[in-house]
Design an enzyme around this catalytic site. Sequence first.
Site, PDB file in Angstrom:
ATOM      1  N   SER A  11       0.756  -1.175   0.004  1.00 49.00           N
ATOM      2  CA  SER A  11       0.036  -0.075   0.034  1.00 49.00           C
ATOM      3  C   SER A  11       0.826   1.367  -0.112  1.00 49.00           C
ATOM      4  CB  SER A  11      -1.206  -0.043   1.208  1.00 49.00           C
ATOM      5  OG  SER A  11      -0.304  -0.034   2.501  1.00 49.00           O
ATOM      6  N   ILE A  12       2.196   1.199   0.444  1.00 46.03           N
ATOM      7  CA  ILE A  12       2.661   2.219   0.434  1.00 46.03           C
ATOM      8  C   ILE A  12       3.233   2.860  -0.946  1.00 46.03           C
ATOM      9  CG2 ILE A  12       5.051   3.470   1.436  1.00 46.03           C
ATOM     10  CD1 ILE A  12       4.990   1.227   3.463  1.00 46.03           C
TER      11      ILE A  12
END
Length: 200
Positions: A11-12
């Site tokens: 997700s980063i």
Amino acid sequence: MRPKIYLFGDSITEESFGDGGWGASLANHFSRSVDVVLRGYSGYNTRWAVKVLDKVFPAVEGGDGGDPLAVTVFFGANDACLPDRCSAFQHVPLEEYNHNLISIVSFLKKQWPRTQILLITPPPIDEDGRLRYPYTENPSGQPERTNEAAGAYAKTCVAVARECEIPAVDLWTKMQQFPDWEKACLRIWCHGPLLPKWII
């Protein structure tokens, strides 16, 4: 055909194309010369990443304009979830994480021998913040990730880069060199405009 840089991660990486995100900053920096291509998958760990490599990077992509200039590989935050806490389903043991990173790097080197591969370590963990803003129900009242565990995965990531003779960005160490990083910089440094200064 313009050259490409692929951003592969969890997700980063997926959120990095949001306003002020590090992926968006890279795309802006290279806007006249390179296409920055997002391959971010929220919630993924290295175990799941290995299983989808041939779908994320099918062989035909290497033939539509040559090898990409670079691929960033940014996993470990989910792997480092503790095995006895609420996000245990994402946990990957350290030894397997090591093996999975090597598998990812080997796949990319075989796919694109001339491409620069860059590993990025998981960031540090603000344990108080994880409790204040939980992503899921957490009846134990304990953080599902710790900074100590994230640090062990970061060290392994750096060791894999050394073994594979490729560069790494030690985000876990670099972030903690800044005062009050956990309160002032965590979101900014993970998803914000400063990270590309270490990559470029």
